[in-house]
Motif scaffolding. Structure first.
Motif, PDB file in Angstrom:
ATOM      1  N   ILE A 262      76.302  -7.151  50.588  1.00  0.00           N
ATOM      2  CA  ILE A 262      75.530  -7.760  51.337  1.00  0.00           C
ATOM      3  C   ILE A 262      76.335  -8.468  52.584  1.00  0.00           C
ATOM      4  O   ILE A 262      77.600  -9.258  52.252  1.00  0.00           O
ATOM      5  CB  ILE A 262      75.046  -8.975  50.604  1.00  0.00           C
ATOM      6  N   LYS A 263      75.986  -7.909  53.824  1.00  0.00           N
ATOM      7  CA  LYS A 263      76.507  -8.586  55.097  1.00  0.00           C
ATOM      8  C   LYS A 263      78.268  -8.239  54.897  1.00  0.00           C
ATOM      9  O   LYS A 263      79.163  -8.929  55.345  1.00  0.00           O
ATOM     10  CB  LYS A 263      76.683 -10.031  55.212  1.00  0.00           C
ATOM     11  N   GLY A 264      78.437  -6.858  54.323  1.00  0.00           N
ATOM     12  CA  GLY A 264      79.823  -6.311  54.443  1.00  0.00           C
ATOM     13  C   GLY A 264      80.433  -6.930  53.272  1.00  0.00           C
ATOM     14  O   GLY A 264      81.899  -6.540  53.011  1.00  0.00           O
ATOM     15  N   GLU A 265      80.155  -7.899  52.530  1.00  0.00           N
ATOM     16  CA  GLU A 265      80.954  -8.045  51.197  1.00  0.00           C
ATOM     17  C   GLU A 265      80.502  -7.295  49.801  1.00  0.00           C
ATOM     18  O   GLU A 265      79.252  -7.480  49.801  1.00  0.00           O
ATOM     19  CB  GLU A 265      81.063  -9.737  51.111  1.00  0.00           C
ATOM     20  N   SER A 266      81.288  -7.325  49.094  1.00  0.00           N
ATOM     21  CA  SER A 266      80.974  -6.656  47.896  1.00  0.00           C
ATOM     22  C   SER A 266      80.612  -7.684  46.821  1.00  0.00           C
ATOM     23  O   SER A 266      81.412  -8.516  46.685  1.00  0.00           O
ATOM     24  CB  SER A 266      82.161  -5.751  47.341  1.00  0.00           C
ATOM     25  N   PHE A 267      79.690  -7.425  45.990  1.00  0.00           N
ATOM     26  CA  PHE A 267      79.198  -8.224  44.891  1.00  0.00           C
ATOM     27  C   PHE A 267      79.024  -7.465  43.771  1.00  0.00           C
ATOM     28  O   PHE A 267      78.508  -6.046  43.554  1.00  0.00           O
ATOM     29  CB  PHE A 267      78.145  -9.275  45.079  1.00  0.00           C
ATOM     30  N   GLN A 268      78.979  -8.028  42.392  1.00  0.00           N
ATOM     31  CA  GLN A 268      78.463  -7.314  41.278  1.00  0.00           C
ATOM     32  C   GLN A 268      77.809  -8.400  40.204  1.00  0.00           C
ATOM     33  O   GLN A 268      78.056  -9.520  40.194  1.00  0.00           O
ATOM     34  CB  GLN A 268      79.574  -6.595  40.522  1.00  0.00           C
ATOM     35  N   LEU A 269      76.845  -7.848  39.616  1.00  0.00           N
ATOM     36  CA  LEU A 269      76.119  -8.453  38.761  1.00  0.00           C
ATOM     37  C   LEU A 269      75.689  -7.726  37.389  1.00  0.00           C
ATOM     38  O   LEU A 269      75.557  -6.594  37.595  1.00  0.00           O
ATOM     39  CB  LEU A 269      74.602  -8.908  39.347  1.00  0.00           C
ATOM     40  N   ASN A 270      75.641  -8.339  36.316  1.00  0.00           N
ATOM     41  CA  ASN A 270      75.193  -7.684  34.966  1.00  0.00           C
ATOM     42  C   ASN A 270      73.694  -7.450  35.153  1.00  0.00           C
ATOM     43  O   ASN A 270      73.091  -8.566  35.468  1.00  0.00           O
ATOM     44  CB  ASN A 270      75.544  -8.525  33.559  1.00  0.00           C
ATOM     45  N   VAL A 271      73.289  -6.268  34.376  1.00  0.00           N
ATOM     46  CA  VAL A 271      71.728  -6.231  34.507  1.00  0.00           C
ATOM     47  C   VAL A 271      71.575  -6.280  32.767  1.00  0.00           C
ATOM     48  O   VAL A 271      72.321  -5.547  32.137  1.00  0.00           O
ATOM     49  CB  VAL A 271      71.143  -5.051  35.115  1.00  0.00           C
ATOM     50  N   TYR A 272      70.381  -6.673  32.391  1.00  0.00           N
ATOM     51  CA  TYR A 272      70.379  -7.034  30.866  1.00  0.00           C
ATOM     52  C   TYR A 272      68.959  -6.165  30.452  1.00  0.00           C
ATOM     53  O   TYR A 272      68.256  -5.763  31.003  1.00  0.00           O
ATOM     54  CB  TYR A 272      70.085  -8.594  30.570  1.00  0.00           C
ATOM     55  N   GLN A 273      68.944  -6.024  29.357  1.00  0.00           N
ATOM     56  CA  GLN A 273      67.922  -5.444  28.526  1.00  0.00           C
ATOM     57  C   GLN A 273      67.790  -6.045  27.223  1.00  0.00           C
ATOM     58  O   GLN A 273      68.755  -6.466  26.510  1.00  0.00           O
ATOM     59  CB  GLN A 273      68.379  -3.743  28.030  1.00  0.00           C
ATOM     60  N   GLY A 274      66.280  -6.378  26.906  1.00  0.00           N
ATOM     61  CA  GLY A 274      65.927  -7.072  25.638  1.00  0.00           C
ATOM     62  C   GLY A 274      65.558  -6.254  24.541  1.00  0.00           C
ATOM     63  O   GLY A 274      64.719  -5.533  24.863  1.00  0.00           O
ATOM     64  N   GLU A 275      66.216  -6.423  23.433  1.00  0.00           N
ATOM     65  CA  GLU A 275      65.826  -5.818  22.241  1.00  0.00           C
ATOM     66  C   GLU A 275      64.248  -5.839  22.103  1.00  0.00           C
ATOM     67  O   GLU A 275      63.710  -4.754  21.800  1.00  0.00           O
ATOM     68  CB  GLU A 275      66.408  -6.137  20.929  1.00  0.00           C
ATOM     69  N   GLU A 276      63.584  -6.968  21.985  1.00  0.00           N
ATOM     70  CA  GLU A 276      62.362  -6.976  21.574  1.00  0.00           C
ATOM     71  C   GLU A 276      61.334  -6.423  22.739  1.00  0.00           C
ATOM     72  O   GLU A 276      60.567  -5.613  22.480  1.00  0.00           O
ATOM     73  CB  GLU A 276      61.782  -8.349  21.440  1.00  0.00           C
ATOM     74  N   LEU A 277      61.708  -6.643  24.066  1.00  0.00           N
ATOM     75  CA  LEU A 277      61.047  -6.498  25.041  1.00  0.00           C
ATOM     76  C   LEU A 277      61.018  -4.699  25.115  1.00  0.00           C
ATOM     77  O   LEU A 277      59.889  -4.156  25.566  1.00  0.00           O
ATOM     78  CB  LEU A 277      61.395  -7.124  26.544  1.00  0.00           C
ATOM     79  N   MET A 278      62.032  -4.235  25.102  1.00  0.00           N
ATOM     80  CA  MET A 278      62.028  -2.597  25.120  1.00  0.00           C
ATOM     81  C   MET A 278      61.436  -1.899  24.219  1.00  0.00           C
ATOM     82  O   MET A 278      61.123  -0.773  24.429  1.00  0.00           O
ATOM     83  CB  MET A 278      63.889  -2.003  25.001  1.00  0.00           C
ATOM     84  N   GLN A 279      60.896  -2.643  23.140  1.00  0.00           N
ATOM     85  CA  GLN A 279      59.909  -1.815  22.044  1.00  0.00           C
ATOM     86  C   GLN A 279      58.553  -1.999  22.363  1.00  0.00           C
ATOM     87  O   GLN A 279      57.564  -1.444  22.041  1.00  0.00           O
ATOM     88  CB  GLN A 279      60.400  -2.468  20.902  1.00  0.00           C
ATOM     89  N   GLN A 280      58.097  -2.821  23.476  1.00  0.00           N
ATOM     90  CA  GLN A 280      56.601  -2.977  23.745  1.00  0.00           C
ATOM     91  C   GLN A 280      56.253  -2.005  24.959  1.00  0.00           C
ATOM     92  O   GLN A 280      57.098  -1.463  25.753  1.00  0.00           O
ATOM     93  CB  GLN A 280      56.558  -4.281  24.390  1.00  0.00           C
ATOM     94  N   GLU A 281      55.311  -1.313  24.646  1.00  0.00           N
ATOM     95  CA  GLU A 281      54.535  -0.279  25.689  1.00  0.00           C
ATOM     96  C   GLU A 281      54.585  -1.089  27.129  1.00  0.00           C
ATOM     97  O   GLU A 281      54.184  -1.861  27.393  1.00  0.00           O
ATOM     98  CB  GLU A 281      53.144  -0.038  25.150  1.00  0.00           C
ATOM     99  N   GLY A 282      55.166   0.009  27.798  1.00  0.00           N
ATOM    100  CA  GLY A 282      55.349  -0.217  29.312  1.00  0.00           C
ATOM    101  C   GLY A 282      56.680  -0.853  29.752  1.00  0.00           C
ATOM    102  O   GLY A 282      56.937  -1.201  30.897  1.00  0.00           O
ATOM    103  N   PHE A 283      57.473  -1.184  28.828  1.00  0.00           N
ATOM    104  CA  PHE A 283      58.505  -2.145  29.046  1.00  0.00           C
ATOM    105  C   PHE A 283      59.885  -1.194  28.440  1.00  0.00           C
ATOM    106  O   PHE A 283      60.954  -1.637  28.402  1.00  0.00           O
ATOM    107  CB  PHE A 283      58.670  -3.429  28.475  1.00  0.00           C
ATOM    108  N   GLU A 284      59.603   0.161  28.208  1.00  0.00           N
ATOM    109  CA  GLU A 284      60.688   0.756  27.509  1.00  0.00           C
ATOM    110  C   GLU A 284      61.865   0.848  28.500  1.00  0.00           C
ATOM    111  O   GLU A 284      63.021   1.156  28.038  1.00  0.00           O
ATOM    112  CB  GLU A 284      60.444   2.321  27.143  1.00  0.00           C
ATOM    113  N   ASN A 285      61.632   0.967  29.799  1.00  0.00           N
ATOM    114  CA  ASN A 285      62.531   1.164  30.991  1.00  0.00           C
ATOM    115  C   ASN A 285      62.901  -0.084  31.856  1.00  0.00           C
ATOM    116  O   ASN A 285      63.556  -0.075  32.605  1.00  0.00           O
ATOM    117  CB  ASN A 285      62.166   2.264  31.906  1.00  0.00           C
ATOM    118  N   TYR A 286      62.742  -1.174  31.118  1.00  0.00           N
ATOM    119  CA  TYR A 286      62.727  -2.496  31.830  1.00  0.00           C
ATOM    120  C   TYR A 286      64.283  -2.975  31.760  1.00  0.00           C
ATOM    121  O   TYR A 286      64.804  -3.159  30.760  1.00  0.00           O
ATOM    122  CB  TYR A 286      61.558  -3.597  31.261  1.00  0.00           C
TER     123      TYR A 286
END
Length: 201
Positions: free
Chosen positions: A103-127
């Motif tokens: 962003i504006k020439g500066e590098s950043f990093q963030l963690n992205v998370y996956q929820g165990e319960e949510l990933m088992q719900q229809e439509g949220f497998e790739n969330y």
């Protein structure tokens, strides 16, 4: 005749200015959907008293520089952990990967998370869940940080649109249980994009 021409010119310029204002206030599809959901009593997180006076959420102006291309480094062997929430509930999550972007020439990093319960719900497998904090929190935006929804990409690059950053539901109603943004996901800059802090009427 000259007076009529001057008057016509003034009216025309005024009309152009009004049109510009209308265009400037046009909502993006994300913003329109957010407002529609908040106005719908069956979906809205607002308390009934706030819903009665609700006219629309307050958004930062759209900023194309905050639609960023990110590199995703997957972390398939990370362990599940109990993410704290605003209530006693714990949400079982894991770090799916780390995204790196500029962003504006500066590098950043963030963690992205996956929820165990949510990933088992229809439509949220790739969330994927991207919570973050930045230097607007507590003033221009909600003090507890904001969230962005993502999908698992096919490759190792993805787009992150900070213009789609939204407040957790507990910003509007304390009865909701919202994941607390991990300290690792703090950005040391102002992200003036997405939904602003909610101010009750």
């Amino acid at each position: 005749m000259r007076i009529l021409v001057i008057l016509f010119t003034i009216v025309f310029l005024t009309s152009c200015d009004q049109n510009k204002k209308m265009v400037a206030t046009d909502l993006t599809p994300f913003q329109k959907k957010m407002n529609d959901d908040f106005k719908d009593a069956s979906k809205s997180p607002l308390k009934s008293k706030d819903l009665k006076t609700f006219k629309g959420l307050d958004f930062f102006p759209y900023d194309s520089t905050l639609l960023v291309k990110a590199e995703l480094k997957r972390t398939p062997n990370t362990e599940w952990f109990q993410m704290k929430t605003t209530t006693d509930r714990l949400s079982k999550e894991r770090v799916f990967g780390v995204v790196t972007f500029e962003i504006k020439g500066e590098s950043f990093q963030l963690n992205v998370y996956q929820g165990e319960e949510l990933m088992q719900q229809e439509g949220f497998e790739n969330y994927l869940f991207l919570p973050f904090m930045d230097n607007t929190n507590g003033s221009l935006s909600y003090g507890g940080g904001r969230y962005i929804d993502l999908d698992i990409p096919e490759g190792n690059t993805m787009e992150i649109d900070f213009n789609s950053a939204y407040n957790p539901y507990c910003a509007y109603n304390e009865r909701f249980s919202c994941p607390i943004v991990p300290s690792a996901n703090y950005l040391d800059l102002e992200i003036k994009a997405g939904v602003k802090a909610f101010v009750k009427e």
